[in-house]
Design a protein around this motif. Structure first.
Motif, short mmCIF file in Angstrom:
data_model
loop_
_atom_site.label_atom_id
_atom_site.label_comp_id
_atom_site.label_asym_id
_atom_site.label_seq_id
_atom_site.Cartn_x
_atom_site.Cartn_y
_atom_site.Cartn_z
N THR A 22 38.06 -8.57 40.26
CA THR A 22 38.96 -9.60 39.71
C THR A 22 40.37 -9.06 39.47
O THR A 22 41.35 -9.73 39.77
CB THR A 22 38.40 -10.15 38.38
N PHE A 23 40.48 -7.86 38.92
CA PHE A 23 41.80 -7.34 38.57
C PHE A 23 42.42 -6.50 39.67
O PHE A 23 43.63 -6.41 39.78
CB PHE A 23 41.71 -6.54 37.26
N LEU A 34 41.72 -6.94 42.97
CA LEU A 34 41.74 -7.78 44.19
C LEU A 34 40.80 -7.32 45.30
O LEU A 34 40.14 -8.12 45.91
CB LEU A 34 43.16 -7.93 44.77
N ASP A 53 38.53 -10.56 45.58
CA ASP A 53 38.53 -11.66 44.63
C ASP A 53 39.98 -12.14 44.52
O ASP A 53 40.84 -11.42 44.00
CB ASP A 53 38.00 -11.17 43.28
N TYR A 55 41.19 -14.69 42.90
CA TYR A 55 41.41 -15.58 41.75
C TYR A 55 42.83 -15.47 41.21
O TYR A 55 43.42 -16.46 40.79
CB TYR A 55 40.41 -15.22 40.64
N ARG A 56 43.37 -14.28 41.21
CA ARG A 56 44.67 -14.08 40.57
C ARG A 56 45.86 -14.36 41.48
O ARG A 56 47.00 -14.28 41.03
CB ARG A 56 44.75 -12.65 40.02
N ARG A 60 48.59 -16.50 43.36
CA ARG A 60 49.23 -17.78 43.00
C ARG A 60 49.83 -18.48 44.22
O ARG A 60 50.10 -19.66 44.19
CB ARG A 60 50.31 -17.55 41.92
N TRP A 84 36.79 -16.65 45.53
CA TRP A 84 37.99 -17.50 45.36
C TRP A 84 38.85 -17.50 46.62
O TRP A 84 40.04 -17.18 46.57
CB TRP A 84 38.79 -17.05 44.13
#
Ligand SMILES: Nc1ncnc2c1ncn2[C@@H]1O[C@H](COP(=O)(O)OP(=O)(O)OP(=O)(O)O)[C@@H](O)[C@H]1O
Ligand SMILES: [Mg+2]
Length: 156
Positions: free
Chosen positions: A61-62, A64, A83, A85-86, A88, A112
């Motif tokens: 998650t953090f 990537l 991942d 998710y972060r 944009r 994601w």
């Protein structure tokens, strides 16, 4: 094609990932869709176990992207776990070098993936996990490319 499977426990979700791993080949891209806590990472961990990844696979998650060493029929390959998710903006997928993961010596798993949809190969497999918390999960396997039809027969 479209296969639907029910998973009652995190172990069952992992086991499904492990079973899928037996049908993967280098160059495969698996998009993992589902809400927070759906079980995307659990499914990815099952794939990793099946490909012989040593040690635990943690959520990227953090960071990537995490990369592991795996094997398909005794041939070494990379297991790339992303991942997004972060992210944009879709262009950020290009900046992190998403396309470098779509190569024959790697299997790429993407949590994601929605934001990077335009960059994803059309022959990807999509695994959508519906449900979260203590609910049973419905896991839906979808692919446009007919090459998956034979490979997903184990689900029928
Ligand atoms: N049938 C099930 N399948 C998968 N996970 C389950 C199931 N039942 C309960 N769980 C729990 O749901 C959680 C799934 O977490 P996991 O990190 O795999 O989700 P995720 O989809 O990767 O979330 P995120 O979007 O935050 O990355 C775990 O705590 C797991 O124990
Ligand atoms: Mg996750």
């Amino acid at each position: 094609m479209n296969y639907r499977v029910t998973s009652l426990t995190v172990q069952q979700t992992r086991e499904l990932g492990k079973q899928l791993s037996e049908h993967l080949i280098g160059g495969d891209v698996v998009a993992l869709i589902g809400d927070l806590g759906a079980g995307k990472t659990a499914f990815a961990q099952g794939i990793g176990e099946g490909l012989g990844v040593v040690g635990s696979m943690t959520s990227p998650t953090f960071t990537l992207i995490h990369e592991y060493k795996g094997f398909i029929q005794n041939t070494k390959l990379r297991l790339i776990h992303m991942d997004l998710y972060r992210l944009r903006h879709p262009e950020e997928a290009e900046i992190i070098g998403i396309e470098d993961a779509f190569v024959d010596d790697a299997v790429c798993l993407i949590e994601w993936p929605e934001i990077a949809e335009d960059y994803l190969p059309d022959d990807r497999l999509t695994v959508e996990i519906k449900g979260s918390g203590d609910m049973p999960r419905e896991i839906i396997f979808k692919a446009k490319d007919p090459n998956w039809e034979q490979r997903l027969k184990f689900l029928s």
